[in-house]
Design a protein around this motif. Structure first.
Motif, PDB file in Angstrom:
ATOM      1  N   ARG A  98      13.252 -14.375   4.465  1.00 33.29           N
ATOM      2  CA  ARG A  98      12.178 -13.790   3.666  1.00 33.29           C
ATOM      3  C   ARG A  98      11.150 -14.859   3.306  1.00 33.29           C
ATOM      4  O   ARG A  98      11.502 -15.988   2.949  1.00 33.29           O
ATOM      5  N   VAL A 112       7.645 -10.759   3.118  1.00 31.69           N
ATOM      6  CA  VAL A 112       7.873 -10.433   4.521  1.00 31.69           C
ATOM      7  C   VAL A 112       9.286 -10.834   4.928  1.00 31.69           C
ATOM      8  O   VAL A 112       9.748 -11.933   4.605  1.00 31.69           O
ATOM      9  N   TYR A 160      11.366 -11.778   8.158  1.00 30.06           N
ATOM     10  CA  TYR A 160      11.104 -12.248   9.519  1.00 30.06           C
ATOM     11  C   TYR A 160      12.435 -12.425  10.242  1.00 30.06           C
ATOM     12  O   TYR A 160      13.315 -13.162   9.784  1.00 30.06           O
ATOM     13  N   TRP A 192       9.095  -8.535  12.466  1.00 29.26           N
ATOM     14  CA  TRP A 192       8.916  -8.756  11.038  1.00 29.26           C
ATOM     15  C   TRP A 192       8.403  -7.482  10.390  1.00 29.26           C
ATOM     16  O   TRP A 192       7.897  -6.588  11.057  1.00 29.26           O
ATOM     17  N   LYS A 193       8.561  -7.401   9.095  1.00 28.98           N
ATOM     18  CA  LYS A 193       8.004  -6.288   8.349  1.00 28.98           C
ATOM     19  C   LYS A 193       7.714  -6.720   6.921  1.00 28.98           C
ATOM     20  O   LYS A 193       8.383  -7.597   6.361  1.00 28.98           O
ATOM     21  N   VAL A 194       6.705  -6.103   6.320  1.00 33.38           N
ATOM     22  CA  VAL A 194       6.365  -6.336   4.921  1.00 33.38           C
ATOM     23  C   VAL A 194       7.270  -5.456   4.072  1.00 33.38           C
ATOM     24  O   VAL A 194       7.293  -4.241   4.245  1.00 33.38           O
ATOM     25  N   GLN A 234       4.457  -5.343  -1.158  1.00 35.29           N
ATOM     26  CA  GLN A 234       3.107  -5.833  -1.393  1.00 35.29           C
ATOM     27  C   GLN A 234       2.415  -4.888  -2.349  1.00 35.29           C
ATOM     28  O   GLN A 234       2.422  -3.669  -2.146  1.00 35.29           O
ATOM     29  N   TYR A 238      -0.205  -1.270   3.994  1.00 37.43           N
ATOM     30  CA  TYR A 238      -0.578  -1.974   5.216  1.00 37.43           C
ATOM     31  C   TYR A 238      -2.019  -1.778   5.653  1.00 37.43           C
ATOM     32  O   TYR A 238      -2.331  -1.801   6.833  1.00 37.43           O
ATOM     33  N   TRP A 250      -1.640  -5.910   7.307  1.00 37.64           N
ATOM     34  CA  TRP A 250      -1.658  -6.536   5.990  1.00 37.64           C
ATOM     35  C   TRP A 250      -2.583  -5.761   5.064  1.00 37.64           C
ATOM     36  O   TRP A 250      -3.655  -5.315   5.450  1.00 37.64           O
TER      37      TRP A 250
END
Length: 784
Positions: A451, A464, A466, A473-475, A478, A490, A514
């Motif tokens: 992370r 994120v 990874y 990867w993913k968020v 946020q 996103y 993002w």
């Protein structure tokens, strides 16, 4: 690596919703008649002359720091009350503005009432805030039950869809902890035992001003009878979670003793190490695989690393490395090798950046042989590193740009240092204008997923996950500032894929994964020549719709100390200024981090004046280039940054219209010579040793308190000081009193002092209230 409580992680977690306080609807008070023109407090002057090391100076307000004089303290109480009344009188008429600012800022604190779950072994640990409560609850649930939740990504759901039962374990309710510790639930350190049976943590005891260690049985929920130590500054589990190592501090808050305590034992804790030298500090941490514990001892002269076998900590302490001077050094273990991440001098020369060394754990050579892992390359610097069972994750700075990559392990042995192009590295795509990448929390040594928190001046922090094995990867978290369903996490994309947590495939299909705010706010970077030709990085953020050709009012941030990188992350509180047409600028002056050791070295001790010159040059650049309109520039500095801004004002008072100084370091001469609150070696290494004639001369030259110009027109200044800061409130009170006494009085440019008694950063409501006051002050004295 402290579970959800490491210093670096705590600030990120606070931004992710660790605190929740209901903010009641503001009711406008009945109109009151305007007060008589406010007059600033005029505390008595009691001149005292001081001499040391060939220097002599006079201090009219030294009595304010004489804490043992009861009469002086009664006078100080009166002055504090006068300061409070003066602040209220000057800010009269801004009540509606402050209320409006609070209503703007409050929703920008993350609305999510839980932190993203952190995997550790078979468990997912997270914190969530229950409705109406101020402090969070630490919880966990089994990874194996993850997919059985109605909302498997939302920790607060905690509900098994199949059985209809709540399958969440509440471990610690920090609202109850607050009752134990005088209304505060301020946790400094925490560690879950490797067997997941115990939780060791330290809570701030406000009455005694230290951190108290407690160990809680996670199966029964009760506190263990021992250890329950005071003044604890470090923790590490050993013997698979059956015993705990902890470090305690002396009366000057210097970590100096290491103890071993066996859980459930009735025997006294064992003292393993004691450092009698007052210049030596202790620190401990366990390796991610829990096989070893490292003890770091550091002083201005040297840094050492000692290894302890976690399976049997009484077998002895094994020195494994020693470096010159005080330096950063972290040791990790990975499949029979020790990896050392350090910035210690190499070949008799100070290293510009951190580097990686490797040694076999079974090495018998004396001294131990360490080999460099990578070739030194001018345009590539290693900012940070983390390890898993099969991979190494690196945060790199390449030609000033931050990047994240994964490297498969093991790397070849015996072939000498490697070029980065020789290793099979995979890079993660990142948004534009990344200013900081923070690793963690990454506690699971056996996981391929790590992370990171990615920060930008024009994007809320993105957490994120990874995958080091395949580069996906993913968020996972946020903040959404725009409140639009199609921009939940996103950016703008079709509502058909507007899920709270899209899959990696869906994220990859989106043009901009993002949640940037770059369509509303712009970020520009400049290189500003300083007085000696050094080029100072300057970052400028502004609202695209409010930018004016003839300049805008602006706020210039600076810090420049301890080698720390200036915080340029998106700050929700600043949005209120950006949306009112202000420009927010950040000057990465010397003394800070990001440009190597020389940059940090050229802004410390006798060269601290370079930091101040860099800041002044950046301020002039903003005005000369028409970025910020003349007579509308304000300065902003926190702690050592307060020293920077106050010194710049002394040097060029007409350059600034206003300034905000938060818990500033304003009287280094007196504080370094006669520390009332404990200082550490890093403080003297940063600002200088008064025993050294050259250092004392430099301190006298840049000290904000000693260099206030006589009969100058000063900008308006709001100084915030706290009873819970590292620098005493008397510093702020002395500086404010001397500025008023020496400079030309101008009621339109008041010198104000805001004194707080609470730990503001731990309370979102108080933090929001204080930010609203600061913003209202700037809008009042500068205009918008």
């Amino acid at each position: 690596m402290y579970l959800l409580a490491h210093r670096c992680c705590r600030h990120n977690l606070r931004r992710l919703g660790l605190r929740y306080i209901h903010i009641p609807r503001y009711k406008h008070p009945e109109p009151q008649p305007p007060p008589d023109p406010a007059k600033p407090p005029n505390p008595p002057k009691k001149p005292q002359t001081f001499s040391f090391n060939g220097f002599t100076w006079e201090d009219d307000y030294a009595w304010m720091s004489n804490l043992n004089d009861k009469v002086a303290m009664r006078h100080l109480d009166m002055v504090m009350e006068q300061e409070e009344n003066y602040l209220e009188a000057v800010m009269w008429g801004t009540e509606k503005l402050q209320a409006k600012l609070q209503s703007e800022m409050a929703p920008r604190f993350s609305p999510d009432l839980s932190t993203p779950p952190v995997k550790l072994g078979p468990w997912l640990y997270y914190r969530r805030v229950e409705e109406g409560k101020q402090y969070p609850v630490l919880c966990r649930r089994l990874v194996s039950l993850q997919e059985k939740f109605i909302s498997n990504e939302d920790p607060s759901a905690g509900f098994d869809f199949i059985t209809g039962k709540r399958i969440e374990q509440k471990l610690i309710d920090y609202n109850q902890e607050a009752e134990r510790f005088g209304g505060y639930a301020y946790e400094e350190l925490s560690e879950v035992s490797p067997n997941h049976q115990y939780y060791a943590y330290t809570m701030y005891d406000k009455e005694n001003d230290y951190f108290r260690l407690s160990v809680r049985n996670l199966l029964s929920g009760s506190l263990c009878s021992k250890p329950q130590a005071e003044r604890v500054s470090g923790l590490a589990w050993v013997k698979g979670g059956k015993a705990l190592l902890y470090v305690v501090t002396d009366h000057k808050k210097r970590p100096f003793r290491l103890y071993l305590s066996t859980i459930g034992s009735t025997e006294e804790d064992v003292l393993l190490l004691e450092e009698s030298d007052e210049n030596v500090y202790l620190n401990i941490r366990h390796t991610k695989d829990y096989q070893y514990v490292t003890i770091n001892t550091f002083s201005p002269e040297s840094s050492k690393v000692i290894l302890i076998n976690a399976a049997d900590p009484l077998t002895g302490l094994t020195p494994i490395w020693e470096g010159e001077g005080q330096c950063h050094c972290i040791v990790e273990h990975q499949k029979g090798f020790l990896y050392l991440f350090t910035d210690a001098p190499k070949n008799g020369k100070r290293a510009e950046t951190h580097y990686l060394l490797r040694s076999s754990v079974d090495s018998t050579s004396n001294p131990r042989l360490w080999e460099s892992l990578f070739v030194d390359e001018d345009k590539i610097a290693i900012e940070d590193v983390d390890f898993s069972e099969q991979y190494m994750a690196l945060i790199l700075r390449e030609s000033g740009t931050l990047r994240i990559c994964s490297v498969a392990l093991p790397l070849p042995v015996g072939k000498g240092p490697l070029h980065f192009t020789e290793v099979n590295s995979v890079y993660m795509p990142l948004p534009e204008f990344v200013c900081q990448i923070s690793p963690g929390p990454n506690y699971d040594y056996h996981s391929h997923i790590m992370r990171f928190t990615v920060s930008s001046p024009v994007m809320p922090d993105a957490v994120v996950d990874y995958n080091l094995s395949n580069g996906t990867w993913k968020v996972v978290h946020q903040q959404n500032l725009l409140r639009e369903r199609t921009r939940l996490l996103y950016g703008t994309y079709p509502a058909s894929v507007a899920k709270r947590f899209p899959s990696v495939t869906e994220v990859a299909s989106v043009d901009n994964p993002w949640n940037e705010l770059s369509e509303f706010y712009s970020c520009e970077k400049f290189q500003v020549p300083s007085h000696d030709g050094a080029m100072v990085p300057l970052t400028v953020v502004y609202s695209r719709s409010h930018k004016k050709e003839d300049g805008n009012p602006g706020l210039l941030h600076g810090h420049g100390a301890y080698g720390e990188i200036l915080n340029k992350r998106w700050c929700s509180e600043m949005k209120s200024l950006l949306d009112r047409g202000w420009i927010i600028a950040y000057a990465d002056v010397r003394g800070g981090g990001g440009k190597g050791w020389s940059w940090r070295h050229d802004g410390r001790k006798a060269k601290k004046i370079n930091s101040i010159e860099d800041y002044v040059s950046s301020a002039r650049f903003l005005i000369d280039k028409g970025i910020i309109q003349e007579n509308t520039l304000a300065g902003w500095g926190h702690s050592a940054g307060g020293l920077l801004v106050a010194s710049a004002i002394n040097k060029c008072p007409d350059l600034f219209c206003a300034a905000v100084l938060k818990v500033p370091f304003l009287d280094p001469t007196d504080t370094l010579l006669n520390p009332i609150l404990p200082l550490i070696a890093a403080d003297y290494d940063e600002f200088g040793y008064p025993d050294d004639v050259d250092d004392l001369g430099a301190i006298q030259n840049y000290s904000p308190y000693n260099n206030i110009p006589k009969d100058a027109s000063f900008p308006a200044v709001l100084v915030t000081s706290s009873f819970n800061s590292r620098f005493g409130i008397w510093e702020a009170m002395k500086w404010v009193s001397r500025v008023r006494d020496r400079t030309i009085y101008n009621p339109d440019r008041p010198i104000l002092l805001n004194l707080t008694t609470d730990i503001v950063e731990e309370n979102h409501y108080l933090h929001c209230k204080e930010s609203a006051l600061e913003t209202a002050f700037l809008l009042k004295v500068v205009g918008s």
